[in-house]
Motif scaffolding. Sequence first.
Motif, PDB file in Angstrom:
ATOM      1  N   HIS A  45      22.678  -9.382  -4.846  1.00 21.43           N
ATOM      2  CA  HIS A  45      21.416 -10.126  -4.811  1.00 21.43           C
ATOM      3  C   HIS A  45      20.696  -9.908  -6.131  1.00 21.43           C
ATOM      4  O   HIS A  45      20.483  -8.768  -6.551  1.00 21.43           O
ATOM      5  CB  HIS A  45      20.540  -9.626  -3.650  1.00 21.43           C
ATOM      6  N   ASN A  93      20.790 -17.148  -4.536  1.00 20.10           N
ATOM      7  CA  ASN A  93      21.580 -15.952  -4.233  1.00 20.10           C
ATOM      8  C   ASN A  93      22.642 -16.248  -3.189  1.00 20.10           C
ATOM      9  O   ASN A  93      23.797 -15.841  -3.345  1.00 20.10           O
ATOM     10  CB  ASN A  93      20.676 -14.810  -3.758  1.00 20.10           C
ATOM     11  N   ASN A 113      25.979 -11.703  -0.037  1.00 17.20           N
ATOM     12  CA  ASN A 113      24.516 -11.645  -0.118  1.00 17.20           C
ATOM     13  C   ASN A 113      23.903 -11.299   1.239  1.00 17.20           C
ATOM     14  O   ASN A 113      22.691 -11.318   1.397  1.00 17.20           O
ATOM     15  CB  ASN A 113      23.971 -12.985  -0.645  1.00 17.20           C
TER      16      ASN A 113
END
Length: 141
Positions: A21, A30, A38
């Motif tokens: 991230h 992201n 993520n």
Amino acid sequence: MAERFGYISRVQSFSACHRLHSVHLSDEENRSVYGKCNNPNGHGHNYKGESSSSTHPRIDPLTGMVMNLTDLKRCIEEVIMDPLDHKNLDRDVPYFSKVVSTTENVAVYIWDHMVKVLPPNVLYEIKIHETDKNIVMYRGE
């Protein structure tokens, strides 16, 4: 007797979790860039790190060694095992509070810390196996 040169490597396994991230990307970006990596709860790896000695290390004619593997093991304990093993990289390692904890950046982290504890010009390469198929190599460039 002619000088002889060689390389040595030591492999060490360590386990850690992380979340890919970037604070520089939106949540949507992201998710798009890092996909399942993520996950807000993170995920873990059983990494295998390999530290290799320098480009032209001389094999000492008296000891027959490039460097003592016991010394290399001690450096690996200090740089890899103590700060990274069984840790959440993003929460437990201050370096990763501002740097995305990709395997590439883990290799850079290890390099930057190994060169501080090894004799000058000894470190050649850090190789991190994130999985059996994903491997990162870094040589301080």
